[in-house]
Design an enzyme around this catalytic site. Structure first.
Site, short mmCIF file in Angstrom:
data_model
loop_
_atom_site.label_atom_id
_atom_site.label_comp_id
_atom_site.label_asym_id
_atom_site.label_seq_id
_atom_site.Cartn_x
_atom_site.Cartn_y
_atom_site.Cartn_z
CB CYS A 84 13.93 1.49 7.40
SG CYS A 84 12.60 1.99 6.29
CG HIS A 329 8.53 -0.46 9.20
ND1 HIS A 329 9.47 0.00 10.10
CD2 HIS A 329 9.07 -0.32 7.96
CE1 HIS A 329 10.54 0.41 9.41
NE2 HIS A 329 10.32 0.23 8.13
#
Lengths: 385, 331, 138
Positions: A84, A329
């Site tokens: 991430c 995201h």
């Protein structure tokens, strides 16, 4: 050695972009950047590019995906993948190259087509691996911190939920955010359980997106804008709960390590941060990140929320863009978009989510790697020169 | 001399109420049947029972000389159970492993084989019975399909053995009525016919030879049905120890699971009888209980019987070997 | 390949064996390591240690959404497994079996259970999960 500066950013509206392919996303972000650089940029000025994607849609495993989207075939393009923290690490790599003098005008671009692979992250739990990752999803890995934080500190379920409420409210004021709705603490608590103790509204949505920023040397910055933003520091570190540190059960030591590297490089500390875009993939992640970044003491993340400090009108606004919870995201794009948002904030161009004259901004990601036993964190600090 | 140095059982946590199963077909039933969890298989269940037996015996897995398993429901034609159990407990190298199957007599055959191995080699042997009987919704015995495991550690001598093996015998008749193919429900035939010419001709002969004149006070019997297991003890005036009401039909595991339960509840100086009747005949084992008998602890069969959670008929069908129901695999 | 690839870690997948760093005392489990994840010693001197069957939940979640071959609700915990002798515990995450949300908390004692983790084709691959002790349910 020179100080790298951000001179432009191009963001597209995040969302379920079924009508756009992965290549379309890259192209849109690139064109948005080209159109948004104050004094314009000629593609031939770009002498290197860093490209962030985890390639969840399996469409862009090499830098040539960016070459096809931009036409920069003769330019060195490096793909970065770091869970991430992929987008923010792509940015960090570009800043390092510029700092070293090896590149003078560097493109950073990140993209992810999450809707083409919604089962991608859930399916990772089906891994036929003993001990590692089998049966564990992202909400489980972050939720384990929530369980322990609730047990060990005076943190309440309501405080965790309030972060989601705050970020959704911010998101309605930020045009690029995916989810444009407000919710209440009760809505969060009553939404379906995903992975006890986390519910649906504690989790970020499945979102497509892309973003690009331009990083140049201090010497070249004013060719592109009269209002460049300096890259003051950056840091990157990994960790796993297996190492046995007690704080790894409630928090992320990787964030502490990455932020202390960044603070040290910048000669700044947590008190100097005026605005932050942090990794709220889940509501609990933002709460423990306040502590990991030093915005408050360990165990006081809940109180930090209660006091309204991370809210838009608080003294330490966090995720004015709505954060991952509202904005979405798209993994490779996430960190790059956070940089773009801090860039806008420091230039006073953040519109309805503009915080009061910030001088220093911080961007943070925390990612899970090694099939849910490890974590990687990247922190970048930007400053008005 | 060969003694039982350790004994242990295992029963899955989940149980289906047989009356609820029977009600699906308009019938009646009583008792419960054990249903394995989705993450249990023959090897894991065998290991649970073996772990308990080895712990009681204080025998380390790496000291075992032989592992003998008995099962009538192992879904694999080639794969086996014994070597997997041996490896789990570190019994690798010069260790004899034997997978016995094909008849519920496998339980007493396993005891007999292990006894001979121990007598000849002076190394302890582990005997494990494990079964998960298939449940066919179209068959009368769907509610009775059970699951469980039982394990016994045999040794030439021990500090505090639970019992001494005093007699082992068999009666092979070649009579086969109850039979079953993999993936199908059992064919049970005429109960009266099997009672008279099957169990009636095999069990008493084996029993008489094993007891050699002794009178048992406790007995366990395993056979394809409740009725046949009662018949297997016909003429023996002893208290029958059975887990069948809570576990259901545990196949070849039943005799060893029930024996573990017997040894946890018996007192010193009792004569006990184990009879297993199945395809081809019957086997019988006679025991004299000794000082180590009657050890009920947290891992005893009684604990496994007491600890239970109700589950559904659907899961009862699902977590077993699939059977064809009107040409379609069930579930 | 002639057997399941899990064979390469079969010892610790079937036995509760940890590997203790002789420089700092950190215990690696289930991986057999030649570097230390805590102190970074490399090459590290690792001593084999026996782990206890019973450990303590450090934290947990109960998952509701998983691929079809995994039953839900599925609790997962981080468990500290003490050594049989002196020394630090090993910290591992494990799937819980036959255990409900109502039965667990931070600090709950759980016992290692040998269970089927998944199938390699048709072959069951067994290793350890954890559960509340069966006697607690009696």
């Amino acid at each position: 050695m020179t100080d790298p500066h951000v001179v432009g950013a191009g963001m597209i509206d995040f969302g379920e972009l079924y009508e756009q392919s992965f290549d379309d996303l890259l192209e849109s972000a690139y064109l948005s950047l080209i159109e948004n650089v104050d004094k314009g940029v000629d593609p031939s000025d770009i002498d290197a590019a860093w490209y962030g994607t985890i390639d969840i849609a399996n469409e862009g495993s090499s830098g040539s995906a960016v070459a096809h989207a931009t036409g920069l075939f003769e330019t060195p393009i490096t793909r970065v993948e770091n869970a991430c923290a992929t987008g923010s690490d792509a940015f960090r790599n570009a800043a390092q190259a510029v700092k070293a003098g090896d590149a003078e005008v560097a493109l950073v671009i990140g993209a992810e087509k999450m809707t083409d692979s919604t089962e991608g992250l859930i399916a990772s739990a089906a891994l036929e691996r003993l001990w590692r990752g089998r049966g564990v999803t992202m909400p489980a890995y972050f939720g384990m911190r929530a369980t322990r934080h609730l047990e060990e500190y005076e943190t309440t379920r309501e405080q965790i939920a309030e972060i989601s409420v705050k970020n959704h409210e911010n998101g309605t004021k930020y045009p690029h955010a995916h989810q444009q709705f407000e919710c209440t603490v009760e809505d969060v608590k009553e939404s379906p359980t995903v992975s006890y103790p986390l519910n649906l509204y504690d989790c970020c949505p499945v979102t497509d997106g892309a973003c690009a920023v331009l990083v140049t040397s201090e010497e070249r910055a004013r060719e592109f804008t009269d209002d460049p933003i300096r890259v003051a520091g950056y840091g990157l570190a990994s960790d796993t709960f297996q190492r046995g540190a007690p704080e790894a059960l409630t928090n992320f030591p990787a964030t502490r390590q990455a932020s202390s590297q960044a603070y040290e490089r910048a000669g700044l500390g947590p008190d100097d941060i005026d605005v932050a875009e942090v990794h709220d993939c889940f509501s609990i992640t933002e709460l423990i990140t306040y502590e990991d970044l030093g915005f408050c003491e360990d165990g006081k993340g809940g109180q930090f929320v209660d006091e309204g400090r991370p809210h838009l009108d608080g003294d330490k606004p966090v995720n004015p863009s709505g954060g991952l919870l509202s904005k979405g995201h798209p993994i490779g794009a996430t960190g790059v978009a956070q940089i773009a948002e801090i860039f806008e904030q420091l230039r006073g161009e953040a519109g309805d989510v503009q915080v009061d004259s910030p001088e220093v901004g911080l961007q943070h990601n925390i990612g899970i790697g090694r099939n849910a036993t490890g974590a990687v964190s990247c922190v970048n600090i930007l400053e008005r020169p | 001399m060969v003694v039982i140095d350790g004994h242990g059982g295992y029963v899955p946590l989940y149980r289906v109420d047989r009356s609820e199963v029977a009600a699906q077909h308009g019938g009646r039933g009583r008792g419960e049947s054990a249903v394995p969890a989705r993450d249990e298989n023959h090897v894991t269940m065998a290991c649970e029972a073996a772990d308990n037996a080895l712990a009681r015996a204080g025998v380390a897995g790496e000291d075992l000389g032989a592992v003998v398993t008995a099962s009538v429901s192992d879904p694999f034609a080639e794969h086996g159970i014994a070597a997997h159990v041996a490896s789990r407990f570190g019994a690798t190298g010069d260790v004899r492993t034997t997978d016995l199957r094909g008849s519920r007599r496998a339980a007493t055959d396993a005891l007999a084989a292990a006894r001979e191995f121990v007598a000849a080699n002076d190394a302890p042997a582990l005997v494990v019975g494990v079964d998960v009987l298939p449940a066919d919704p179209d068959s009368d015995d769907v509610a009775e399909a059970g699951a469980g495991a039982g394990a016994i550690v045999l040794h030439r001598d021990a500090d505090q053995p639970a019992a001494e093996l005093v007699g082992v015998a068999q009666e092979t008749t070649g009579f086969v009525e109850h039979h079953r193919r993999h993936g199908e429900a059992a064919e049970t035939g005429d109960a009266k016919f099997e009672g008279r010419h099957g169990v009636g001709e095999a069990a008493p002969a084996a029993t008489e030879r094993a007891l050699d004149g002794a009178t048992p006070t406790k007995a366990v019997a395993a056979a394809p049905s409740d009725r046949l297991s009662g018949a297997a003890l016909g003429g023996v005036d002893a208290e029958q120890v059975s887990t069948r009401d809570q576990v259901g039909d545990a196949g070849a595991a039943a005799a060893l699971l029930d024996l573990a339960h017997l040894l946890e509840t018996a007192v010193t100086g009792e004569t006990a009888l184990v009879v297993a009747y199945g395809a081809g005949g019957a086997g019988a084992v006679a025991l004299e209980t000794t000082d180590g008998v009657g050890t009920a602890d947290a891992k005893s069969v009684a604990t496994y019987l007491d600890a239970s959670e109700e589950t559904t008929y659907a899961k009862h069908l699902e977590y077993r070997e699939p059977v064809d129901y009107e040409g379609v695999k069930t579930p | 390949m002639s057997g399941p690839r899990y064979d390469r870690s079969k010892r610790q997948d079937q036995h509760l064996i940890g590997f203790e760093c002789q420089a700092c005392g950190w215990v690696s489990f289930p991986e057999e390591k030649r570097t230390c994840k805590r102190c970074g010693d490399a090459p590290a001197e690792m001593a084999e240690v026996q782990l206890a069957e019973r450990g303590e939940i450090q934290t947990f979640v109960v998952q509701q959404y998983l691929p079809d071959d995994i039953e839900t609700p599925q609790p997962v915990a981080i468990v500290d497994l003490p050594q049989e002798g002196e020394g630090e515990p090993a910290r591992a995450y494990g799937l819980l079996t036959e255990t409900d949300l109502e039965e667990i908390d931070v600090g709950t004692e759980v016992v290692a259970r040998f269970r089927e983790l998944f199938s390699d084709g048709e072959r069951p691959i067994n290793s350890f999960k954890f559960s509340v002790p069966r006697e607690e349910k009696a």
